[in-house]
Design a protein around this motif. Structure first.
Motif, PDB file in Angstrom:
ATOM      1  N   ALA A  59     -24.642  -2.085 -16.748  1.00 50.64           N
ATOM      2  CA  ALA A  59     -23.853  -3.314 -16.804  1.00 50.64           C
ATOM      3  C   ALA A  59     -23.957  -4.093 -15.499  1.00 50.64           C
ATOM      4  N   ASP A 118     -29.648  -4.300 -14.894  1.00 54.32           N
ATOM      5  CA  ASP A 118     -30.339  -3.869 -16.113  1.00 54.32           C
ATOM      6  C   ASP A 118     -31.769  -3.433 -15.783  1.00 54.32           C
ATOM      7  N   GLU A 140     -16.621  -2.653 -11.309  1.00 57.59           N
ATOM      8  CA  GLU A 140     -17.845  -3.182 -11.910  1.00 57.59           C
ATOM      9  C   GLU A 140     -18.070  -4.638 -11.515  1.00 57.59           C
ATOM     10  N   THR A 142     -21.292  -5.921  -9.399  1.00 55.44           N
ATOM     11  CA  THR A 142     -22.197  -6.935  -9.933  1.00 55.44           C
ATOM     12  C   THR A 142     -22.447  -8.026  -8.896  1.00 55.44           C
TER      13      THR A 142
END
Length: 218
Positions: A36, A39, A154, A158
């Motif tokens: 997530a 990739d 997360e 990111t």
């Protein structure tokens, strides 16, 4: 390198026998970087020996090649470059495939300068200082993608991973430009090059309290 990773696999197996799975794989798998966040093939949280083995397989196959002999491995790519280089030399013995970048460039005059190339050309020195700062920031972003213990990890991962990838491209452009610049104001046949020197701080970009505050504000 393939032997190195097989040694890592062998020792992980031995350690699991000695410590057990819970003693070997510590921490929350949710704080690791998963698909997530970025990739890429093989990116997945590792919480047991089987997952660790799969990760090692991917590293070996993509990097060194393996019994599967993947055409896209780094090793196979290097062999292709070697064949192309030898063919170019056969056509033109004077062919030079690269700029004369210094093997051991340094930005600051070392106490023992033998064998080092001191980068003192104003343009090259300024660009090298920028490249080293970029490298340091890139590593800080990558390090902080892992082991996060704040809420909404997360999302933070990111952002940090995206920043790290952008900085990789910036570093690549800066390194290419350095190899094209003379190393010294007094021409000596050497061009500049990247030193990968860590001179800046490595503290977190945001403290845990600041991260929690930012998450609350959102």
């Amino acid at each position: 390198m393939g032997h190195l990773y097989e040694a890592i696999r062998t020792n992980l197996i031995a350690l699991e026998r000695e410590l057990g799975s819970h003693g070997l794989f510590l921490g929350d798998a949710a704080s690791q970087v998963g698909r997530a966040v970025i990739d890429l093939e093989g990116v997945a949280p590792i919480a047991d020996l089987a997952a660790g083995g799969r990760a090692i397989d991917i590293i070996v196959e993509q990097g060194e090649g393996s019994s599967a002999d993947r055409e896209v491995s780094h090793y196979r790519s290097f062999l292709t470059i070697q064949r192309e280089f030898e063919a170019a030399l056969g056509d033109d013995p004077d062919f030079t495939p690269a700029w004369p970048a210094a093997d051991s460039p340094v930005l600051r005059q070392p106490p023992e300068p033998e064998g080092e190339v001191f980068i003192d050309h104003p343009d090259a020195a300024a660009l090298l200082d920028f490249a080293c700062a970029t490298y340091g920031l890139l590593l800080r972003c990558l390090v902080q993608c892992f082991g996060r213990n704040v809420g909404n990890a997360e999302k933070a991962q990111t952002v940090l991973m995206a920043a790290a990838i952008e900085l990789v491209h910036v570093l690549g452009e800066a390194s290419t430009a350095l190899a094209r610049l003379p190393a010294s104001s007094k021409p000596d046949g050497n061009n500049a090059g990247m030193t990968f020197t860590m001179l800046r701080g490595v503290e977190p970009l945001l403290s845990t309290a600041e991260q929690n505050q930012a998450s609350g504000a959102e």
